[in-house]
Design an enzyme around this catalytic site. Structure first.
Site, PDB file in Angstrom:
ATOM      1  N   GLY A 117      45.386  -8.010  37.368  1.00 55.03           N
ATOM      2  CA  GLY A 117      45.495  -7.082  36.111  1.00 55.03           C
ATOM      3  C   GLY A 117      45.371  -5.633  36.534  1.00 55.03           C
ATOM      4  O   GLY A 117      45.112  -5.155  37.516  1.00 55.03           O
TER       5      GLY A 117
ATOM      6  N   GLY B  40      41.136  -0.856  35.547  1.00 51.18           N
ATOM      7  CA  GLY B  40      40.160  -0.563  34.680  1.00 51.18           C
ATOM      8  C   GLY B  40      40.051  -1.619  33.547  1.00 51.18           C
ATOM      9  O   GLY B  40      39.429  -1.340  32.447  1.00 51.18           O
ATOM     10  N   THR B  41      40.664  -2.950  33.633  1.00 55.57           N
ATOM     11  CA  THR B  41      40.606  -4.050  32.462  1.00 55.57           C
ATOM     12  C   THR B  41      39.249  -4.809  32.532  1.00 55.57           C
ATOM     13  O   THR B  41      39.255  -5.440  31.886  1.00 55.57           O
ATOM     14  CB  THR B  41      41.863  -4.842  32.756  1.00 55.57           C
ATOM     15  OG1 THR B  41      41.963  -5.219  33.819  1.00 55.57           O
ATOM     16  CG2 THR B  41      42.954  -3.933  32.272  1.00 55.57           C
ATOM     17  N   GLY B  42      38.558  -4.523  33.772  1.00 53.12           N
ATOM     18  CA  GLY B  42      37.304  -5.405  33.791  1.00 53.12           C
ATOM     19  C   GLY B  42      37.052  -6.526  34.782  1.00 53.12           C
ATOM     20  O   GLY B  42      36.528  -7.435  34.811  1.00 53.12           O
ATOM     21  N   LYS B  43      38.111  -6.480  35.906  1.00 59.37           N
ATOM     22  CA  LYS B  43      38.007  -7.431  36.902  1.00 59.37           C
ATOM     23  C   LYS B  43      36.680  -7.412  37.556  1.00 59.37           C
ATOM     24  O   LYS B  43      35.999  -8.679  37.732  1.00 59.37           O
ATOM     25  CB  LYS B  43      39.338  -7.383  38.075  1.00 59.37           C
ATOM     26  CG  LYS B  43      40.526  -7.288  37.140  1.00 59.37           C
ATOM     27  CD  LYS B  43      41.737  -7.379  38.306  1.00 59.37           C
ATOM     28  CE  LYS B  43      41.757  -5.824  38.879  1.00 59.37           C
ATOM     29  NZ  LYS B  43      42.172  -5.004  37.828  1.00 59.37           N
TER      30      LYS B  43
ATOM     31  N   GLU C 146      59.023  21.130  18.588  1.00 63.10           N
ATOM     32  CA  GLU C 146      58.229  20.031  18.391  1.00 63.10           C
ATOM     33  C   GLU C 146      58.482  19.622  16.821  1.00 63.10           C
ATOM     34  O   GLU C 146      58.365  18.537  16.379  1.00 63.10           O
ATOM     35  CB  GLU C 146      56.634  20.428  18.207  1.00 63.10           C
ATOM     36  CG  GLU C 146      56.194  20.875  19.487  1.00 63.10           C
ATOM     37  CD  GLU C 146      56.273  19.617  20.376  1.00 63.10           C
ATOM     38  OE1 GLU C 146      56.307  18.309  20.022  1.00 63.10           O
ATOM     39  OE2 GLU C 146      56.209  19.985  21.827  1.00 63.10           O
TER      40      GLU C 146
ATOM     41  N   HIS D 174      61.410  17.064  16.814  1.00 64.23           N
ATOM     42  CA  HIS D 174      60.924  15.834  17.403  1.00 64.23           C
ATOM     43  C   HIS D 174      60.395  15.166  15.992  1.00 64.23           C
ATOM     44  O   HIS D 174      60.825  14.141  15.698  1.00 64.23           O
ATOM     45  CB  HIS D 174      59.684  15.886  18.165  1.00 64.23           C
ATOM     46  CG  HIS D 174      60.372  16.021  19.733  1.00 64.23           C
ATOM     47  ND1 HIS D 174      61.182  15.273  20.363  1.00 64.23           N
ATOM     48  CD2 HIS D 174      59.803  17.084  20.616  1.00 64.23           C
ATOM     49  CE1 HIS D 174      61.351  15.720  21.635  1.00 64.23           C
ATOM     50  NE2 HIS D 174      60.392  16.690  21.666  1.00 64.23           N
TER      51      HIS D 174
ATOM     52  N   ASP E 116      61.079  15.208  28.243  1.00 67.80           N
ATOM     53  CA  ASP E 116      61.861  14.461  27.231  1.00 67.80           C
ATOM     54  C   ASP E 116      62.899  13.871  28.071  1.00 67.80           C
ATOM     55  O   ASP E 116      63.278  12.626  27.715  1.00 67.80           O
ATOM     56  CB  ASP E 116      62.220  15.253  26.080  1.00 67.80           C
ATOM     57  CG  ASP E 116      61.048  16.085  25.310  1.00 67.80           C
ATOM     58  OD1 ASP E 116      60.107  15.153  25.238  1.00 67.80           O
ATOM     59  OD2 ASP E 116      61.328  17.061  24.885  1.00 67.80           O
TER      60      ASP E 116
END
Length: 658
Positions: free
Chosen positions: A239, A242-245, A463, A466, A537
């Site tokens: 994964g 930072g997903t918790g492995k 801005e 956009h 952009d």
């Protein structure tokens, strides 16, 4: 025994090998001093004084040592004279031989002998003083001097061995050297205090069930083997970072009632040939002795890369030998089914196919980014230690952070607490979390950045462009806020709440590209000039257009073709999978798509030029505007996206680059 006596007993100095080393050095130094010429205390004198004593007939014997030093012995009558009272030798230890009265060094031996002969002849001394020659050697001193280079070499060698073995292994430097091929895995068992459990792992329901089942395999093996099943040999956690492995592995270590060996893939790597394979053998040997057991290898891609792909890099075969030994231990002759291997990586695509096959890693557990429900659970875990406001809406926070991993959410909570403390608050409230998301995604706010009024006006219209285009398009993401406050490298940003789509249609991608080009289009419409502010952009829309043409097959001229290789076989990119004519067609299609959307954005802004100007003026005045400000100018947005779950994000879709 009282407590004080126990403490005094514990305070007794422990035996240390360095005491022996120090004692040996002291003994050698003592032998050097006691065995040398400095053992007895002899009065020093000069050659001229010696000649005077010789003329007076006070000299009984002169002993020339090593052709450079003279030891002077006086007659008994001379020792009784007042001038020689202080010349009586003193010795630290009793000796059977008489010590000299004086000692001095002279220059050339021949001249010294001639001077003595001249004085004896001139004074006609009777009896004549004896002149003797002697050679003295300090055997211990010479031995130590000869031994010193070897001591230095051995010391440097031991120091290097310590550093290369990383301080592992016991028994001093020698133990570390001979343990360099031993496993560095850290053992967790029932005697180790591991507080992490599955209750601390929020979200990740599917992955957690798989891992819990592995723990259950080892706790109750008969439940599965009675039906003829076999316990899996390995599970690979895959994964994004930072997903918790690793957190799942910590939970396994805390929950499992079996020995748990934990180490990193880089712990096998060493500069010595064969050390990696030796450590793999030792690791599995220890695990089999304590079976049933679990081995956890974090970042296994350090040793598990595909073999034979990096031959041109000049790397040696040490990593491949380590991988070969790991493959053999996991599924080969003599393997033990009571050892389960857990591994974690975020680069499963580079792992060797032999490592990924069933029989080694039977299961691949994909640890994905959390969805909105799982993010809420993760927030609840990380909000426990914080002093949060009573009206804090966790559902709102979870909707504001899609695409965030568990580590990102932990960082958001920590940043929010720091921001609240910086502002002198007693509790962390909703605004602190919004500021924390802005800080993490957009960067640190730069209040002292010097920006001219002309540049500020250009940023405001960019801005506002956009915001205007995205408000007018059906498939563009709805706006949250627009800011011209500099953050990080950006001078301004527009923040959106995009829906998370499983599939994307061409019109959705084109609307997103048109909205991204709205900033440059606004500069063209208002100032009839363009600037370098649209760098991010342009980078975004170019990647999107190229993906449409070369990956997703969404171009009619190129057709239903994809040049994307998911296997990563064309790693070095020496050849292109298409001809030069097709490459030219691809370039033309990418340019056509981008220019069409740019012109579309210009047409939209030309039709709403007055509203664009009004929005930019409000932005210049307030610096930060929200969805409500746009509704006052444009009215309600004509396109409302209706989904069962609308996930929201504060994400800078467009940035003004410096």
């Amino acid at each position: 025994m009282t407590k004080d006596n126990k403490n005094n007993k514990n305070k007794k100095p422990k035996f240390n090998m360095y005491w022996i080393y120090g004692g040996v050095i002291v003994i050698f130094l003592a032998m050097q001093v006691l065995g040398g010429s400095g053992f007895d205390e002899t009065n020093p004198t000069t050659p001229s004084q010696f000649m005077t004593f010789l003329q007076d007939g006070d000299i009984d014997k002169v002993e020339i040592v090593n052709r450079r030093e003279a030891k002077v012995y006086l007659t008994a009558e001379a020792e009784a004279k007042d001038v020689h009272k202080k010349s009586k030798p003193s010795s630290l230890l009793p000796s059977s031989t008489k010590a000299p009265n004086y000692r001095f060094e002279f220059g050339d031996l021949q001249n010294f002998e001639d001077d003595i002969a001249t004085v004896i002849k001139a004074e006609n001394l009777d009896p004549r003083p004896k002149v003797e020659y002697k050679t003295e050697q300090n055997l211990w001193g010479d031995f130590l001097i000869g031994l010193l280079p070897f001591v230095l070499l051995i010391g440097v060698w031991i120091f290097i061995m310590r550093r290369m073995s990383g301080g592992s292994g016991g028994g001093g430097a020698g133990g570390q050297l001979f343990n360099i091929g031993k496993s560095r895995a850290k053992l967790f068992d029932e005697n180790t205090d591991v507080k992490t459990s599955f209750k601390d792992v929020a979200g990740l329901e599917g992955a957690k069930e798989e891992v819990q089942e592995i723990v259950d395999f080892l706790k109750n093996p008969d439940k599965y083997t009675n039906l003829g099943g076999k316990i899996p040999k390995g599970a690979l956690l895959v994964g994004p970072p930072g997903t918790g492995k690793t957190l799942l592995a910590k939970a396994v270590a805390g929950e499992a009632q079996v020995p748990f060996f934990s180490l990193s893939g880089s712990d096998f790597v060493e500069m010595f040939v064969g050390v990696g394979a030796s450590r793999v053998r030792d690791l599995f040997k220890q695990a089999k002795e304590k079976s049933p057991a679990i081995i956890f290898i974090d970042e296994i891609d350090a040793i598990g890369r595909s073999r034979g792909k990096n031959n041109m890099s000049g790397s040696n075969d040490e990593r491949e030998n380590t991988l070969n030994q790991l493959l053999t231990e996991m599924d080969g002759f003599g393997t033990n089914s009571n050892v389960i291997v857990l591994a974690a990586t975020n680069r499963a695509d580079v792992l060797d196919k032999a490592l990924m096959r069933a029989g080694r890693f039977d299961r691949q557990i994909f640890v994905d980014l959390p969805d909105v429900r799982e993010r809420k659970e993760i927030f609840e875990v990380h909000l426990r230690p914080l002093k949060k406001a009573d009206d804090l809406d966790i559902d709102f926070l979870s909707k504001q952070t899609p695409g965030f991993s568990g580590a990102d959410i932990a960082n958001v909570c920590n940043e929010a607490a720091l921001i609240a403390a910086r502002n002198g608050k007693k509790a962390v409230d909703k605004q602190d979390f919004l500021d924390a998301v802005d800080r993490i995604v957009g960067g640190l706010e730069k209040k002292n950045k010097i920006i001219t009024p002309g540049e500020k006006k250009a940023v405001a219209f960019h801005e506002a462009g956009h915001a205007t285009v995205s408000w007018m398009l059906e498939h563009a993401a709805p706006l949250v806020k627009v800011t011209i406050v500099p953050r990080g490298r950006s001078l301004g940003a527009a923040w959106y709440l995009p829906e998370e789509r499983l599939i994307v249609r061409p019109e959705q991608m084109l609307d997103e590209m048109c909205a991204a080009l709205g900033g440059r289009a606004a500069e063209k419409v208002i100032f009839n000039q363009i600037s370098t502010g649209a760098l991010s952009d342009l980078e975004k829309v170019t990647k999107q257009a190229r993906a449409m043409v070369t990956i997703y097959g969404l171009s009619e001229k190129v057709g239903n073709l994809t040049y994307f290789d998911s296997s990563g076989g064309n790693e070095y990119g020496f050849t292109k999978p298409y001809s030069e004519k097709t490459a030219e067609l691809i370039d033309n299609e990418i340019s056509r798509i981008i220019e069409e959307q740019y012109q579309r954005a210009i047409n939209l802004l030309e039709e709403n030029k007055d509203k664009l100007t009004q929005l930019a003026e409000v932005l210049l005045e307030k610096e930060v505007i929200f969805k409500d400000n746009l509704e006052k100018i444009f009215g309600k947005r004509p396109y409302v996206i209706e989904l069962p779950i609308t996930e929201e994000i504060q994400k800078p879709i467009s940035d003004e680059e410096e």
